[in-house]
Design a protein around this motif. Structure first.
Motif, PDB file in Angstrom:
ATOM      1  N   LEU A 169      41.025  42.949  35.528  1.00 26.55           N
ATOM      2  CA  LEU A 169      42.127  43.736  36.047  1.00 26.55           C
ATOM      3  C   LEU A 169      41.737  44.065  37.549  1.00 26.55           C
ATOM      4  O   LEU A 169      42.480  44.716  38.213  1.00 26.55           O
ATOM      5  CB  LEU A 169      42.115  45.040  35.311  1.00 26.55           C
ATOM      6  CG  LEU A 169      42.572  45.013  33.840  1.00 26.55           C
ATOM      7  CD1 LEU A 169      42.401  46.251  32.914  1.00 26.55           C
ATOM      8  CD2 LEU A 169      44.090  44.497  33.663  1.00 26.55           C
ATOM      9  N   ASP A 170      40.717  43.712  37.810  1.00 28.12           N
ATOM     10  CA  ASP A 170      40.207  43.753  39.392  1.00 28.12           C
ATOM     11  C   ASP A 170      40.289  45.126  39.986  1.00 28.12           C
ATOM     12  O   ASP A 170      40.888  45.310  40.948  1.00 28.12           O
ATOM     13  CB  ASP A 170      40.969  42.822  40.443  1.00 28.12           C
ATOM     14  CG  ASP A 170      40.642  42.715  41.572  1.00 28.12           C
ATOM     15  OD1 ASP A 170      39.290  42.479  41.804  1.00 28.12           O
ATOM     16  OD2 ASP A 170      41.472  42.375  42.528  1.00 28.12           O
ATOM     17  N   ASP A 171      39.558  45.962  39.131  1.00 32.01           N
ATOM     18  CA  ASP A 171      39.467  47.245  39.195  1.00 32.01           C
ATOM     19  C   ASP A 171      38.129  47.715  39.207  1.00 32.01           C
ATOM     20  O   ASP A 171      37.583  48.413  38.124  1.00 32.01           O
ATOM     21  CB  ASP A 171      40.401  48.089  38.160  1.00 32.01           C
ATOM     22  CG  ASP A 171      40.690  49.392  38.570  1.00 32.01           C
ATOM     23  OD1 ASP A 171      40.057  50.118  39.471  1.00 32.01           O
ATOM     24  OD2 ASP A 171      41.420  49.991  37.755  1.00 32.01           O
ATOM     25  N   PRO A 172      37.311  47.443  40.405  1.00 32.72           N
ATOM     26  CA  PRO A 172      35.850  47.928  40.281  1.00 32.72           C
ATOM     27  C   PRO A 172      35.707  49.457  40.396  1.00 32.72           C
ATOM     28  O   PRO A 172      34.613  49.766  39.548  1.00 32.72           O
ATOM     29  CB  PRO A 172      35.279  47.345  41.589  1.00 32.72           C
ATOM     30  CG  PRO A 172      36.602  47.202  42.383  1.00 32.72           C
ATOM     31  CD  PRO A 172      37.861  47.012  41.477  1.00 32.72           C
ATOM     32  N   ARG A 173      36.463  50.299  40.639  1.00 31.81           N
ATOM     33  CA  ARG A 173      36.311  51.724  40.730  1.00 31.81           C
ATOM     34  C   ARG A 173      36.146  52.149  39.109  1.00 31.81           C
ATOM     35  O   ARG A 173      35.696  53.069  38.732  1.00 31.81           O
ATOM     36  CB  ARG A 173      37.311  52.485  41.524  1.00 31.81           C
ATOM     37  CG  ARG A 173      37.233  52.058  42.988  1.00 31.81           C
ATOM     38  CD  ARG A 173      38.098  52.713  43.847  1.00 31.81           C
ATOM     39  NE  ARG A 173      37.785  54.064  44.255  1.00 31.81           N
ATOM     40  CZ  ARG A 173      38.331  55.066  44.546  1.00 31.81           C
ATOM     41  NH1 ARG A 173      39.595  55.146  44.851  1.00 31.81           N
ATOM     42  NH2 ARG A 173      37.915  56.067  44.941  1.00 31.81           N
ATOM     43  N   ALA A 174      37.365  51.697  38.385  1.00 31.36           N
ATOM     44  CA  ALA A 174      37.371  51.935  36.827  1.00 31.36           C
ATOM     45  C   ALA A 174      36.118  51.385  36.046  1.00 31.36           C
ATOM     46  O   ALA A 174      35.606  52.091  35.483  1.00 31.36           O
ATOM     47  CB  ALA A 174      38.773  51.314  36.446  1.00 31.36           C
ATOM     48  N   ALA A 175      35.785  50.129  36.559  1.00 31.62           N
ATOM     49  CA  ALA A 175      34.393  49.611  35.874  1.00 31.62           C
ATOM     50  C   ALA A 175      33.338  50.506  36.167  1.00 31.62           C
ATOM     51  O   ALA A 175      32.672  50.791  35.293  1.00 31.62           O
ATOM     52  CB  ALA A 175      34.415  48.087  36.465  1.00 31.62           C
ATOM     53  N   LEU A 176      33.335  50.985  37.381  1.00 32.58           N
ATOM     54  CA  LEU A 176      32.077  51.975  37.581  1.00 32.58           C
ATOM     55  C   LEU A 176      32.130  53.383  37.021  1.00 32.58           C
ATOM     56  O   LEU A 176      31.042  53.780  36.387  1.00 32.58           O
ATOM     57  CB  LEU A 176      32.019  52.145  39.317  1.00 32.58           C
ATOM     58  CG  LEU A 176      31.539  50.973  39.939  1.00 32.58           C
ATOM     59  CD1 LEU A 176      31.834  51.456  41.453  1.00 32.58           C
ATOM     60  CD2 LEU A 176      29.971  50.661  39.769  1.00 32.58           C
ATOM     61  N   ALA A 177      33.402  53.679  36.709  1.00 34.87           N
ATOM     62  CA  ALA A 177      33.487  54.927  35.984  1.00 34.87           C
ATOM     63  C   ALA A 177      33.104  54.800  34.458  1.00 34.87           C
ATOM     64  O   ALA A 177      32.715  55.627  33.973  1.00 34.87           O
ATOM     65  CB  ALA A 177      34.956  55.505  36.079  1.00 34.87           C
TER      66      ALA A 177
END
Length: 132
Positions: free
Chosen positions: A71-79
């Motif tokens: 999903l190319d969502d690094p902020r969500a992955a970090l959360a």
């Protein structure tokens, strides 16, 4: 077939879940089929509903990998990784979580320095509750 039936179930009842093992099997199947958004929803529902399941730690790592790499969502992955209890993971999933964290941190930092990318990252946050 199970993945398609689950999509239909979510369309009718966005907060619906299956028994724990089936929920996880369907989430994994959705990810294999490339339906990353619905897989994210299925993993999220699993984590919300089955907080005492031993697999929840591994599921959180799978969700972070999906958020970052599909999903190319690094902020969500970090959360997602921030909620992870690494002490509950075996060596291989812990190593993967560490690699995902490093990759997500680097990608989030890169986006913050590239014009237009920060806005893209902000727009790709998790879907609101109740939506697939």
């Amino acid at each position: 077939l199970a993945a398609q039936l689950y999509r239909e179930l979510l369309a009718e009842s966005p907060e619906a879940s299956l028994p724990a093992a089936l929920q996880l099997d369907v989430a994994n199947q959705l990810a294999v089929e490339g339906d990353a958004q619905t897989a994210r929803r299925a993993y999220t529902i699993y984590l919300e509903r089955f907080r005492s399941e031993p697999a929840r730690h591994d599921v959180r790592v799978m969700l972070a990998a999906l958020e970052l790499r599909r999903l190319d969502d690094p902020r969500a992955a970090l959360a997602t990784l921030a909620q992870l209890d690494r002490s509950r993971l075996l060596d291989a999933p812990r190593a993967l979580a560490d690699r995902l964290h490093a990759e997500a941190t680097a990608r989030a930092a890169q986006r913050a320095t590239v014009p237009g990318e920060a806005a893209k990252d902000t727009a790709s946050t998790r879907p609101p509750r109740g939506r697939a």
